[in-house]
Design an enzyme around this catalytic site. Structure first.
Site, short mmCIF file in Angstrom:
data_model
loop_
_atom_site.label_atom_id
_atom_site.label_comp_id
_atom_site.label_asym_id
_atom_site.label_seq_id
_atom_site.Cartn_x
_atom_site.Cartn_y
_atom_site.Cartn_z
N SER A 259 -4.77 -1.58 3.83
CA SER A 259 -5.21 -1.71 4.66
C SER A 259 -6.06 0.58 4.19
O SER A 259 -4.89 1.25 3.90
CB SER A 259 -5.72 -1.35 6.08
OG SER A 259 -4.47 -0.65 7.00
N ASP A 260 -6.96 0.45 4.40
CA ASP A 260 -7.44 1.98 5.39
C ASP A 260 -6.70 2.32 6.04
O ASP A 260 -6.63 2.13 6.97
CB ASP A 260 -9.29 2.46 4.59
CG ASP A 260 -9.26 3.91 3.83
OD1 ASP A 260 -8.27 4.80 4.38
OD2 ASP A 260 -10.29 3.93 3.79
N TRP A 261 -6.28 3.70 5.72
CA TRP A 261 -5.55 3.98 7.20
C TRP A 261 -6.35 4.02 8.20
O TRP A 261 -7.34 5.13 8.80
CB TRP A 261 -5.02 5.87 6.79
CG TRP A 261 -4.13 5.95 6.01
CD1 TRP A 261 -2.91 6.80 6.17
CD2 TRP A 261 -3.74 5.26 4.57
NE1 TRP A 261 -1.73 6.50 5.96
CE2 TRP A 261 -2.04 5.60 4.61
CE3 TRP A 261 -4.41 4.27 3.77
CZ2 TRP A 261 -1.36 5.03 3.32
CZ3 TRP A 261 -3.03 4.19 2.76
CH2 TRP A 261 -2.14 4.16 2.47
#
Length: 730
Positions: A259-261
């Site tokens: 996932s992106d943060w």
């Protein structure tokens, strides 16, 4: 008796260790994954699916399985971040080489240089103990306002894919996983966490997916990062149609989706939607919930609870855990992973080479006083006093930009590079101030300060024989920076007005622009030359001075179209629905007509077309030929250096369908080769047109198809500078 018992226990222990295939570095990765999975508890399998700090995920300590260490890229290994906060750790040994931006790499149109880039930058990640480099990016440049376009490789999916593949192969050969991003449709930063992208199926297949697909299938990509935005009203980091349906099932991706943060929002959707590693969610590990910390993540305790209740099959967990283990054995526990090095001479040499080949010469006017010679390369003997003007002449371009900001050992500024060549002839005036690079806010500079700097530059211009204006954008908020888009197509800080006023005093102006996006050039008729430099990294000043002085012949070509005005871009032609969206819904109504496909097909004249770039020499093209070879068509063309200097030319192949049942662009990029030629030298460039190159995506049958008939192969020095064309029949 005790000795016999100890010997038996020791032998049994040795047998047990010998049976642990996952610890055998020479065993096949799949055997190691299968063995490790068989030994792990359900809790241990869940644990490796989510962060344990800002940039690490846990391994399995009981079994000796190492954690995964990640760091932001893609232009260099980011400075060390604190374990549980976004603060920098302030190490003394994490200064690195800043490599040029990916827009610069794309501008080289040089696959070999892309491989050099990937190899060298991954060595720095390896030396810092990193297993995953968060990059490169192949998101398509749909909108010239996108704050992250400098991290990507332009507007064309063919070019982006071709340039990303060698980078990934070289980096992963060193045992460092590339995490390709942002998958997908992350085409602007405004409302990036909530906006849903409405886009046609054909545009998805023809424009926004192909570069990612090519990287998965041709580079053996190990990790992929989901984007923040939604598609089909589901966040891309937990989107079953995207991650399971397209990425894993259709393309056969066997790596891990990260996932992106903060891009994960729901346990059920993340678990069933294809996410494998959750990073940067709501807790920082301590203060948000100090009783649980990272175990409060969606793929942590909440996921384990659903598994133990039988609401989600353990097969789902095993698939995720296997993908993470596969990543660990390919990187952290890969016996062939390189030790790497940091700030080595060859890394700086690679940085310089990419920068030199990525600079694009957009204008080079002939000067009467120079006996009708072009103003560039700059002959110092013709000028006594050279005035350098502009904030970017002294700005550290490695700072700012959001997650891609870098802490460098040193950066050679443009002013330093020019002084090294032209010495005391160089004078400097800042001209304007851009303020400090800040994330999510702008450092406002007082108007009186700007006025004073401008007045100083105009006064010094009176004594100058030549002006080199070094401006453009920077990595401040609302320039080229994550988390915000530009607000205008014009250059900021009053640069347009400053250039115009300088030109009234001294007409011999060379404009040098650093930027990751196109911009308006109302002052273009008033300058004698224009260089587009993107962001050139640690060796910026030397790369620039080598181009200006003529030590290096420019060979970069634009990976994006420069429009004359903002509204010429299709994304702005549909009001706020087209950009940035209304009520968290954005509509890509232009469909497949992104970038040059729009300008060419709709007959909108650009300022500088896709694929354009000048040289200090000239190239003559022969007449192209085409010949059928089985299912393929072979195209050949000769190219001659007709000038007096050695140079490199990017020969571009475009293909157009002359008659089709659906609308198609006039032509699309299907091949390119960069050739180096001595004066008078001729080389024959060959291209292969495959059946896929002739196809379009049919929304009725949901398949790629081509129709029999006539096609045309165009050979050009840019998308508009076509040097020859030849028809062929399918």
């Amino acid at each position: 008796m005790k000795k016999v018992l100890f010997t038996a226990m020791f032998a049994a222990a040795c047998t047990m260790v010998g049976a642990q295939t996952y610890l055998d570095p020479n065993a096949p990765v799949e055997a190691r994954v299968k063995d490790a999975l068989s030994r792990m508890t359900l809790h241990e399998k869940v644990q490796i699916l989510h962060a344990q700090s800002k940039f690490t995920t846990p391994g399995v300590p009981r079994l000796g399985i190492r954690q995964l260490n990640m760091a932001d890229g893609p232009h260099g290994c980011r400075a060390e971040i604190d374990w549980n906060s976004w603060g920098y750790a302030n190490w003394n040994n994490d200064s690195i080489v800043a490599f040029p931006s990916l827009t610069c790499l794309a501008s080289t149109w040089n696959r070999d240089l892309s491989s050099v880039y990937g190899h060298n930058v991954s060595e720095e990640f390896a030396f810092r103990g990193k297993d995953i480099m968060l990059g490169p990016g192949t998101t398509i440049a749909r909108c010239p306002f996108n704050g992250r376009s400098f991290e990507y490789m332009g507007e064309d999916p063919y070019l982006a894919g071709e340039m990303a593949v060698p980078y990934i192969i070289a980096a992963q050969k060193n045992g460092v996983a590339c995490c390709l991003k942002h998958f997908f449709l992350n085409n602007h930063e405004v409302n990036r966490m909530t906006v849903n992208v409405n886009v046609s199926e054909r545009a998805v297949e023809e424009i926004y997916l192909p570069a990612f697909e090519k990287c998965v299938k041709q580079s053996g990509l190990w990790t992929m990062m989901g984007s923040y935005n939604k598609w089909l009203n589901v966040h891309c980091c937990q989107n079953d149609s995207l991650l399971n349906g397209i990425l894993k099932k259709r393309w056969g991706f066997d790596g891990a989706v990260i996932s992106d943060w903060g891009g994960c929002h729901d346990t059920w959707e993340a678990a069933t939607g294809g996410l494998d590693i959750e990073m940067g969610s709501f807790t920082n590990g301590m203060t948000a919930d100090n009783s649980q910390g990272y175990n409060t993540y969606f793929l942590a305790d909440p996921f384990e609870k659903l598994l133990r209740e039988g609401k989600i099959s353990e097969d789902v967990l095993n698939d995720k855990a296997a993908r993470v283990l596969r990543t660990i054995f390919r990187t952290a526990m890969n016996p062939k992973k390189v030790i790497g090095k940091q700030c080595s001479p060859d890394h700086y040499a690679a940085c310089l080479k990419v920068g030199e080949e990525g600079v694009v010469l957009l204008k080079n006017e002939k000067i009467k006083e120079l006996k009708n010679a072009s103003i560039l390369p700059l002959d110092a003997s013709k000028y006594n006093k050279i005035l350098v003007v502009g904030d970017n002449a002294v700005r550290n371009m490695s700072e700012g930009g959001g997650s891609s900001e870098l802490k460098t050992k040193f950066d050679i500024s443009p002013l330093q590079g020019l002084k090294a060549v032209y010495g005391d002839k160089i004078d400097f005036a800042q001209g304007y101030a851009a303020g400090r690079p800040m994330y999510a806010r702008v450092d406002e500079v007082p108007a009186e300060t700007q006025a004073k700097l401008k007045a100083e530059a105009l006064e010094k211009a009176k004594d100058a024989d030549l002006i080199i204006f070094i401006g453009g954008m920077n990595k401040n908020h609302q320039q080229d920076c994550e988390g915000g888009d530009r607000l205008t197509y014009e250059l900021s800080y009053g640069q347009n007005e400053l250039i115009a006023e300088l030109a009234k005093i001294q007409p011999n102006i060379i404009a040098v622009m650093y930027a990751g996006n196109p911009y308006a050039t109302p002052w273009l008729p008033q300058v004698k030359a224009l260089l587009q430099c993107w962001y050139l990294g640690s060796m910026s000043g030397e790369a620039l001075s080598n181009i200006i002085s003529g030590k290096v012949n420019p060979s970069g070509k634009l990976p994006i179209t420069f429009a004359k005005k903002k509204d010429d871009y299709p994304c702005f032609q549909y009001g706020e629905e087209g950009y940035p969206g209304v009520n968290d819904q954005v509509y890509y109504k232009e469909g497949i007509y992104v970038g040059y496909r729009h300008f060419d097909t709709k007959k909108v004249q650009p300022q500088f077309p896709f694929g354009f770039g000048l040289s200090y020499t000239t190239f003559k093209y022969g007449k192209p030929t085409v010949k059928a070879n089985g299912e393929n068509f072979e195209v050949k063309v000769s190219v001659t250096n007709s000038g007096s200097r050695e140079g490199k030319e990017v020969v571009q192949l475009y293909v157009g369908d002359l008659k089709c049942s659906v609308d198609r662009p006039v032509k699309e990029l299907k091949g390119f080769e960069k050739v180096s030629l001595a004066p008078g030298e001729t080389k024959v460039v060959e291209f292969t047109i495959t059946p896929r190159d002739l196809q379009f995506y049919d929304e009725q049958s949901h398949q790629w198809k081509s129709e029999p008939g006539k096609f045309k192969a165009y050979i050009g020095a840019s998308e508009l500078d076509i040097r020859g064309a030849v028809e062929f029949t399918l």
